[in-house]
Design an enzyme around this catalytic site. Structure first.
Site, PDB file in Angstrom:
ATOM      1  N   THR B 170       0.831  -1.205   0.000  1.00 52.87           N
ATOM      2  CA  THR B 170       0.000   0.000   0.000  1.00 52.87           C
ATOM      3  C   THR B 170       0.870   1.261   0.000  1.00 52.87           C
ATOM      4  O   THR B 170       0.419   2.324  -0.391  1.00 52.87           O
ATOM      5  CB  THR B 170      -0.935   0.049   1.233  1.00 52.87           C
ATOM      6  OG1 THR B 170      -0.132   0.039   2.420  1.00 52.87           O
ATOM      7  CG2 THR B 170      -1.883  -1.137   1.259  1.00 52.87           C
ATOM      8  N   GLY B 186       0.968  -6.384   6.707  1.00 58.13           N
ATOM      9  CA  GLY B 186       0.979  -7.712   7.329  1.00 58.13           C
ATOM     10  C   GLY B 186       1.244  -7.678   8.819  1.00 58.13           C
ATOM     11  O   GLY B 186       1.300  -8.720   9.466  1.00 58.13           O
ATOM     12  N   THR B 235       6.335  -3.425   7.042  1.00 57.43           N
ATOM     13  CA  THR B 235       7.164  -2.332   6.507  1.00 57.43           C
ATOM     14  C   THR B 235       6.295  -1.499   5.571  1.00 57.43           C
ATOM     15  O   THR B 235       6.703  -1.153   4.470  1.00 57.43           O
ATOM     16  CB  THR B 235       8.354  -2.915   5.743  1.00 57.43           C
ATOM     17  OG1 THR B 235       7.849  -3.924   4.832  1.00 57.43           O
ATOM     18  CG2 THR B 235       9.356  -3.575   6.670  1.00 57.43           C
ATOM     19  N   ASN B 254       4.170  -2.608  14.133  1.00 61.50           N
ATOM     20  CA  ASN B 254       3.893  -3.202  15.439  1.00 61.50           C
ATOM     21  C   ASN B 254       4.158  -4.705  15.458  1.00 61.50           C
ATOM     22  O   ASN B 254       4.220  -5.351  14.414  1.00 61.50           O
ATOM     23  CB  ASN B 254       2.433  -2.967  15.791  1.00 61.50           C
ATOM     24  CG  ASN B 254       1.510  -3.535  14.730  1.00 61.50           C
ATOM     25  OD1 ASN B 254       1.389  -2.962  13.649  1.00 61.50           O
ATOM     26  ND2 ASN B 254       0.893  -4.666  15.010  1.00 61.50           N
ATOM     27  N   ASP B 297      -0.458  -1.560  19.260  1.00 63.65           N
ATOM     28  CA  ASP B 297      -0.370  -1.320  17.818  1.00 63.65           C
ATOM     29  C   ASP B 297       0.229   0.065  17.563  1.00 63.65           C
ATOM     30  O   ASP B 297      -0.306   0.844  16.784  1.00 63.65           O
ATOM     31  CB  ASP B 297      -1.732  -1.472  17.128  1.00 63.65           C
ATOM     32  CG  ASP B 297      -1.625  -1.359  15.622  1.00 63.65           C
ATOM     33  OD1 ASP B 297      -0.490  -1.293  15.093  1.00 63.65           O
ATOM     34  OD2 ASP B 297      -2.667  -1.309  14.953  1.00 63.65           O
ATOM     35  N   LYS B 324       2.592   7.020  16.106  1.00 64.50           N
ATOM     36  CA  LYS B 324       1.195   6.932  16.540  1.00 64.50           C
ATOM     37  C   LYS B 324       1.045   7.333  18.009  1.00 64.50           C
ATOM     38  O   LYS B 324       0.057   7.933  18.407  1.00 64.50           O
ATOM     39  CB  LYS B 324       0.701   5.490  16.399  1.00 64.50           C
ATOM     40  CG  LYS B 324       0.219   5.110  15.025  1.00 64.50           C
ATOM     41  CD  LYS B 324      -0.389   3.714  15.128  1.00 64.50           C
ATOM     42  CE  LYS B 324      -0.854   3.200  13.791  1.00 64.50           C
ATOM     43  NZ  LYS B 324      -1.320   1.798  13.882  1.00 64.50           N
ATOM     44  N   TRP B 384      -0.615   7.844   8.926  1.00 64.39           N
ATOM     45  CA  TRP B 384       0.515   7.760   7.983  1.00 64.39           C
ATOM     46  C   TRP B 384       0.728   9.052   7.213  1.00 64.39           C
ATOM     47  O   TRP B 384       1.840   9.301   6.721  1.00 64.39           O
ATOM     48  CB  TRP B 384       0.325   6.613   6.985  1.00 64.39           C
ATOM     49  CG  TRP B 384      -0.837   6.808   6.064  1.00 64.39           C
ATOM     50  CD1 TRP B 384      -2.082   6.279   6.205  1.00 64.39           C
ATOM     51  CD2 TRP B 384      -0.878   7.624   4.882  1.00 64.39           C
ATOM     52  NE1 TRP B 384      -2.900   6.706   5.195  1.00 64.39           N
ATOM     53  CE2 TRP B 384      -2.187   7.534   4.363  1.00 64.39           C
ATOM     54  CE3 TRP B 384       0.044   8.416   4.216  1.00 64.39           C
ATOM     55  CZ2 TRP B 384      -2.598   8.203   3.223  1.00 64.39           C
ATOM     56  CZ3 TRP B 384      -0.360   9.096   3.070  1.00 64.39           C
ATOM     57  CH2 TRP B 384      -1.670   8.988   2.583  1.00 64.39           C
TER      58      TRP B 384
END
Lengths: 237, 555
Positions: B170, B186, B235, B254, B297, B324, B384
């Protein structure tokens, strides 16, 4: 009077249902779609797609309330107020028939045989599945496996040697050869590369120095035996 | 009036060019060559034709509708020699004439019909372009090399079968040296994360770096039993590169399962870490872990902004790394030494603080079966979408969200390649009762907040800064706007009709400066908007690239 009664019966429940669906949509967006699970409007994230699916109210209520142990679906009965719970169920029920896209079966979490684990080993790059597709997993670089020879190292693969302008020749499997283009899987790379050439700049010669045994050095003898056992069972399916 | 503007522009341009060349050019000029602008990821343009004095005249030059309206438009355009390159959620790559918006070529990747629904959603944050090639990562985990001039496919490689790993691409690939480097999602699946480098010309594998050390590798003992095989460490975003140090930086996601860490007791290297790799070999040179044994996370996946700052009485080569968890981590990018961390959000309760050596203090651990209210939320004090550093003001500009969530941890068995979250999240407002979003400006050295521009709801688009003293971004309500970089005052606004979830850029052609922004709401996180802001109209979907410039006469 009688006519007025029927209007109330028909309109009010429909309105109430719309309100509950709208509330359910908001609950869904903060509890079910974020951050990862069922996606915006149930269009799937990592959890199954719900949009376009039909559910029985009883089954859906049970799943939402009690969760699915070991499958990642939480028991929202303990997390959400009853009103939110019924609203989100009403919202998911409203997906029924909203789309014609196909089912999103979640991958089987069944225990794997050692051979299957080795075949699809995702923790190293040199696994079988980088070239072979089986049971709808892996990359279909090689043709479908139909028989299992005694020695997996000695398998004969139909390869060519590719001579292309401006680079050294390399071993490959032919994927497509037409007047417009030539496409080959470059086997000189750890991960096979599907490369496209204009016919004029490339020459294919049958056979190459590539050997199946060199591609599977990541596996021990014992692993290869396990893989052969798995392949037998997978092909019998 | 135009004459005066032109005079100012030339003078400032010359000065900036001089400065930029002295510091190996982390600013962009006529091109926008890489995802973060340059490999230093400043998202700062040295162009100043459009500036605080004339931005009120900024007007659309052209608009391109991609035609792919599936999940918004997140792509960061690449601008090279007058051509823009963008990507869309359904794996389309598009090249446009940067001055006119004319379509030059288009490539549409076909996902095989038998592929399972795409994990981590269909979203594509951009292409990389180098060596006469454009590189497209796909929603089914392929990387494709296209001819930069024609858009014809030259090579494609299956990074790993998406049906097997539950991962995909992505983020935008990064072109480094003669390679293209690409990460995968993933991190919330039972999956062992990795970063892979491919030869730009041939697509051949150069190296793969597993973010979780295997048996025999240093750091393997930070995992219990088999948990390293399924420990996440994705990644999914794009890294940075320092050519002088010859170090490639990547943020690692994470640990998995996300919220339940008891089975993987230990630090769980290199999850929630920055890794510095030798780009020639893929070998690790140093790492710095921000969140050992992550149970919230709290990815370390976001941008690494490479900047030289005075710290402790001398100029240090540092990276600023927003996360985050609401902190900016300041790390010596030559050695990996922790220098300091400062908070950029108000609502932080997952830790009480961070020590002078970079250790977390007072961790608020989720317990199995219990509800734990944690701030920031899993969406992050920042998502992001990237911030920007301006050398002209010395400020770091960030999109900031004040939001929390209830975490409910749960023990889960390993479903290889499938979601492995170890619990779930219920998004909620912070104790103040209101979810707040803003663009905020911070002194890059001290962390002192200089100004805040409150959003109507939140800001989920990247931020761009320019030498014209301007900061650009967009909101979910469809506004694309320019702020005064010094004060945060809104100087210009344009309603694009679609929510903003992408990254704007600046470039120039023939002496004319352009600002380009994607418009069109989408993404997994974007889907939460209606629930988070029930009283606001939902953001509009769409997929268009809007390009702005000053009227021709004003140049």
């Amino acid at each position: 009077m009688k006519r007025g009664f029927w209007i109330v019966m028909l309109v009010v429940p429909a309105f109430a249902q719309d309100t509950r669906v709208a509330r359910g949509e908001k609950v869904f967006s903060t509890a079910c779609s974020v951050p990862y699970c069922h996606g915006p409007n149930g269009t799937a994230g990592r959890a199954p797609k719900l949009a376009g699916h039909s559910f029985s109210a009883a089954a859906l209520t049970n799943t939402v309330t009690n969760g699915i142990p070991n499958k990642g679906m939480p028991a929202f009965g303990k997390q959400l107020p009853a009103d939110d719970l019924s609203a989100v169920i009403a919202y998911v029920m409203s997906f029924r028939g909203s789309s014609t896209t196909s089912s999103a079966a979640s991958p089987a979490a069944a225990p794997q045989s050692p051979g299957k684990s080795a075949f699809f080993d995702a923790t190293r790059m040199g696994g079988c599945s980088k070239c072979h597709e089986l049971e709808k997993r892996g990359s279909p670089v090689a043709s479908t496996i139909r028989k299992i020879p005694a020695d997996l190292r000695a398998i004969d693969v139909d390869t060519v040697t590719v001579s292309a302008a401006g680079e050294s020749s390399f071993p490959a499997i032919v994927f497509e050869q037409t007047e417009k283009r030539v496409r080959v899987f470059d086997l000189s790379s750890q991960l096979p590369v599907l490369r496209t050439f204009a016919p004029a700049v490339v020459k294919l010669t049958p056979g190459s120095s590539w050997k199946h045994r060199d591609a599977i050095t990541a596996y021990s003898d014992a692993e290869l035996r396990d893989i052969a056992t798995y392949l037998q069972s997978a092909i019998l399916k | 009036m135009p004459v005066v503007i032109a005079g100012v522009r030339v003078a400032a341009f010359t000065l900036l060019t001089t400065l930029a060349s002295a510091q190996s050019d982390p600013a962009t000029h006529s091109d926008w060559p890489s995802y973060g602008g340059t490999h230093a990821a400043w998202r700062y343009s040295a162009l100043d034709q459009i500036n605080a004095a004339n931005v009120k005249s900024l007007a659309p030059a052209w608009v391109f509708q991609t035609g792919d309206y599936d999940n918004g438009l997140q792509s960061t355009p690449i601008a090279l020699d007058g051509v823009l390159y963008i990507s869309t959620p359904n794996n389309w790559a598009i090249a446009l004439d940067g001055a006119s918006g004319k379509l030059l070529w288009e490539y549409r990747y076909q996902v095989p019909a038998d592929s399972k629904p795409i994990a981590y959603g269909k979203q594509n944050r951009g292409l990389a372009v180098s060596h006469g090639m454009a590189f497209l990562g796909t929603s089914d985990n392929h990387l494709i090399g296209l001819n930069q001039k024609t858009g014809e496919e030259v090579w494609r490689v299956n990074i790993e079968d998406a049906r097997q790993c539950g991962c995909n691409v992505t983020g935008a690939p990064l072109a480094v040296k003669d390679m293209v480097v690409v990460g995968v999602t993933g991190g919330d699946s039972a999956h062992r994360g990795y970063l892979t480098a491919f030869d730009a010309k041939t697509g051949r594998t150069k190296w793969r770096f597993y973010t979780i050390p295997g048996p025999g590798d240093a750091g393997h003992d930070t995992w219990k039993g088999d948990t390293w095989k399924y420990g996440g460490g994705s990644t999914w975003m794009t890294g940075s590169f320092d050519a002088e140090l010859n170090l490639l930086y990547w943020g690692v996601g994470n640990a998995s399962s996300d919220l339940e860490g008891s089975k993987r007791k230990g630090d769980n290297l290199y999850t929630a870490s920055i890794v510095a790799l030798d780009p020639d070999t893929g070998k690790i040179k140093w790492h710095f872990q921000e969140v050992p044994n992550d149970v919230w996370d709290f990815d370390a996946a976001f941008e690494q902004i490479l900047v030289d700052l005075p710290i402790g009485g001398r100029t240090r080569k540092v990276m600023l790394h927003p996360t985050k968890g609401g902190y900016i981590w300041v790390i010596d990018r030559a050695t990996g030494q922790f220098l300091k961390a400062w908070p950029f959000a108000k609502n932080i309760n997952w830790v009480v603080g961070i020590t002078e050596t970079g250790k977390l203090v007072g961790r608020k651990e989720p317990e199995i079966g219990k509800t734990t209210m944690v701030c920031p939320s899993v969406v992050g004090a920042k998502n992001w979408n990237q911030g920007t550093y301006s050398p002209a003001t010395g400020l770091l500009y960030l999109p900031v969200q004040e939001m929390c969530n209830d975490l409910i941890a749960r023990a889960e068995e390993v479903p290889e390649g499938s979601a492995f979250t170890g619990g779930n999240w219920l998004m909620k407002a912070p104790p103040s009762g209101k979810i707040e979003g803003s663009v905020a400006a911070f002194d890059a050295v001290t962390g002192e907040k200089k100004w805040t521009m409150p959003a109507t709801t939140w800001i989920m688009a990247s931020v761009l800064s320019t030498a014209g003293g301007l900061v650009f971004t967009g909101d979910p309500e469809g506004n694309f706007f320019a702020l005064d970089a010094k004060t945060g005052k809104r100087l210009w606004n344009f309603q694009t009709g679609g929510g903003h979830r992408g990254s704007s850029i600046s470039y120039s052609i023939g002496g004319r400066q352009y600002i380009a922004t994607p418009s069109g709401w989408g993404s997994l996180v974007g889907g939460a908007h209606r629930g988070l802001f029930p009283d606001s109209p939902p953001p509009r979907a769409g997929s268009a690239l809007f390009v702005f410039a000053l009227p021709e006469g004003a140049k």
